[in-house]
Enzyme design. Structure first.
Site, PDB file in Angstrom:
ATOM      1  N   HIS A 156       0.804  -1.222   0.000  1.00 26.11           N
ATOM      2  CA  HIS A 156       0.000   0.000   0.000  1.00 26.11           C
ATOM      3  C   HIS A 156       0.834   1.268   0.000  1.00 26.11           C
ATOM      4  CE1 HIS A 156      -4.037   1.872   1.269  1.00 26.11           C
ATOM      5  NE2 HIS A 156      -4.231   1.211   0.153  1.00 26.11           N
ATOM      6  N   LYS A 158       2.763   4.502  -1.340  1.00 27.39           N
ATOM      7  CA  LYS A 158       2.636   5.460  -2.442  1.00 27.39           C
ATOM      8  C   LYS A 158       3.740   6.492  -2.257  1.00 27.39           C
ATOM      9  CE  LYS A 158      -1.935   4.364  -1.334  1.00 27.39           C
ATOM     10  NZ  LYS A 158      -2.682   4.344  -0.067  1.00 27.39           N
ATOM     11  N   ASP A 163      16.264  11.512  -6.843  1.00 29.93           N
ATOM     12  CA  ASP A 163      17.672  11.948  -6.777  1.00 29.93           C
ATOM     13  C   ASP A 163      18.269  11.829  -5.375  1.00 29.93           C
ATOM     14  OD1 ASP A 163      17.544  12.497  -9.477  1.00 29.93           O
ATOM     15  OD2 ASP A 163      17.118  14.624  -9.199  1.00 29.93           O
TER      16      ASP A 163
END
Length: 217
Positions: A156, A158, A163
């Site tokens: 789950h 996200k 960089d």
């Protein structure tokens, strides 16, 4: 009868010897030792869970936030992707958003190294529309590394790590519904390398538990 106390607080267990009944010979003793062994195994398991570490990270950089529906979440995610120059590492549950897919492909064409770990079930078995397979296949065909993970009931996360400096996170799935229908949030912490390193550690763990995605188109 006297209680038996094992291990100090906060992981104390109390065994009342009356619970085992009178110690009538070898079989009863074996029962008691069996119970004790099970409890020790449980304690070892608890120990491994409670050894999980929370990270305290100094505040740094700049925070930028946006909300859904249609209050800038998709645009902020794309802004973060467009800022990349060297490397993107992404973790996703749902991945179907065409505009975000296009932004990632543009980054790849600029020479940005790209790796994503995505929930397997949402991208295969539950992808009834075919949008997830199309988006992930487009990334693979553009030269991005995409992997699927099924080691958890739901992957789950996200998160985008950019960089090794900037982290995008929040409730926002990388989908059109998250941008235009759902109540969601996106937060970007620009220029916080210590936070990025912590999330890269989490990414590396999930990467090791994942398998390469085979393009469907």
């Amino acid at each position: 009868m006297t209680d038996i106390k094992l291990f100090p607080h906060p992981h104390s267990l109390f065994f009342n010897t009356q619970a085992f009944g009178p110690l009538r010979g070898h079989l009863t003793l074996k029962r008691m030792l069996s119970h004790l062994s099970c409890c020790l195994v449980l304690l070892c398991g608890l120990g491994s869970l409670t050894s999980a570490q929370a990270f305290e990270i100094p505040a740094a950089g700049t925070l930028e936030v946006a909300f859904s529906p249609n209050e800038g979440t998709e645009e902020l995610v794309i802004k973060a992707i467009d800022s990349s120059r060297h490397e993107i590492r992404g973790l996703a549950y749902s991945f179907t958003n065409p505009a975000i897919t296009e932004a990632l492909i543009r980054a790849k064409k600029r020479g940005v190294q790209m790796t994503w770990v995505v929930d397997k079930k949402s991208s295969t078995v539950e992808d009834h529309s075919g949008k997830a397979r199309a988006a992930l296949s487009a990334l693979v065909n553009a030269g991005c590394e995409v992997r699927l993970i099924d080691r958890f009931p739901i992957h789950h996360d996200k998160v985008i790590i950019i960089d090794q400096q900037t982290v995008e996170l929040g409730s926002f799935n990388f989908s059109s519904a998250a941008a235009h229908k759902n109540s969601e949030n996106v937060l970007v912490n620009w220029n916080n390398p210590k936070l990025a390193q912590v999330y890269l550690g989490h990414f590396d763990r999930n990467y090791r538990l994942s398998q390469p995605y085979q393009t469907q188109y």
